[in-house]
Design a protein around this motif. Sequence first.
Motif, PDB file in Angstrom:
ATOM      1  N   ILE A  60       0.890  -1.167   0.000  1.00 42.97           N
ATOM      2  CA  ILE A  60       0.000   0.000   0.000  1.00 42.97           C
ATOM      3  C   ILE A  60       0.923   1.211   0.000  1.00 42.97           C
ATOM      4  CG2 ILE A  60      -1.697   1.348   1.291  1.00 42.97           C
ATOM      5  CD1 ILE A  60      -2.790  -1.266   2.421  1.00 42.97           C
ATOM      6  N   THR A  61       0.869   1.987  -1.083  1.00 45.20           N
ATOM      7  CA  THR A  61       1.794   3.116  -1.231  1.00 45.20           C
ATOM      8  C   THR A  61       1.142   4.455  -0.938  1.00 45.20           C
ATOM      9  OG1 THR A  61       1.312   3.244  -3.594  1.00 45.20           O
ATOM     10  CG2 THR A  61       3.203   1.896  -2.933  1.00 45.20           C
ATOM     11  N   GLY A  62      -0.169   4.459  -0.716  1.00 45.18           N
ATOM     12  CA  GLY A  62      -0.849   5.700  -0.403  1.00 45.18           C
ATOM     13  C   GLY A  62      -2.343   5.532  -0.545  1.00 45.18           C
ATOM     14  N   TYR A  63      -3.054   6.561  -0.170  1.00 45.86           N
ATOM     15  CA  TYR A  63      -4.510   6.581  -0.267  1.00 45.86           C
ATOM     16  C   TYR A  63      -4.872   7.782  -1.117  1.00 45.86           C
ATOM     17  CZ  TYR A  63      -4.173   3.176   3.461  1.00 45.86           C
ATOM     18  OH  TYR A  63      -3.870   2.059   4.183  1.00 45.86           O
ATOM     19  N   HIS A  64      -5.720   7.573  -2.105  1.00 45.32           N
ATOM     20  CA  HIS A  64      -5.985   8.602  -3.104  1.00 45.32           C
ATOM     21  C   HIS A  64      -7.479   8.857  -3.271  1.00 45.32           C
ATOM     22  CE1 HIS A  64      -1.802   8.006  -4.220  1.00 45.32           C
ATOM     23  NE2 HIS A  64      -2.048   6.728  -4.185  1.00 45.32           N
ATOM     24  N   THR A  65      -7.782  10.047  -3.687  1.00 49.70           N
ATOM     25  CA  THR A  65      -9.151  10.401  -4.008  1.00 49.70           C
ATOM     26  C   THR A  65      -9.348  10.255  -5.508  1.00 49.70           C
ATOM     27  OG1 THR A  65      -9.217  11.974  -2.192  1.00 49.70           O
ATOM     28  CG2 THR A  65     -10.832  12.280  -3.962  1.00 49.70           C
TER      29      THR A  65
END
Length: 162
Positions: A60-65
Amino acid sequence: MQHTHSNYLLAADIDDTDKRLLRLLQTDARMSITELAERVNLSATPCARRVKRLEDRGIITGYHTQTDVQKLGYPLAVFIAISMDRHTADRFEQFERKVKSFDEVISCSIVTGRTEDYLIKVRVRDMAHYEEFLLHRLNRIEGVAQVHTSFELREVFSRSMV
């Protein structure tokens, strides 16, 4: 991230529960640990540990919109294949640095199996915006020798791999 043999072995350590967690988070990154845990039949603490482990390992490299590009006024998607005049590290680094600075460019890949060196995907408002982007910015990058444009008629689907 540099790919090594050990990077590919990480996938072997991902089980079905991890895959379900990843799919759920790709669908709704704002889902609470409690809801995630319920959906994968775990209690909250082991679920949170799994998510943390996936983050720590760089899976998991990030959380995006996700946004609706139509509603934001960028309905036109364009694929542009680009040939460079010279194949040197400096030329490629300069091109990549410059093209990364353009907000319209949503992806950029070095490709093989074609005469072109790069394939970029661009989002623009309309043909006038595309013309300005092409003539006044992309074609002015030192080393760009040739471009070939294809317009997206309709995106069938787009997803991350899990």
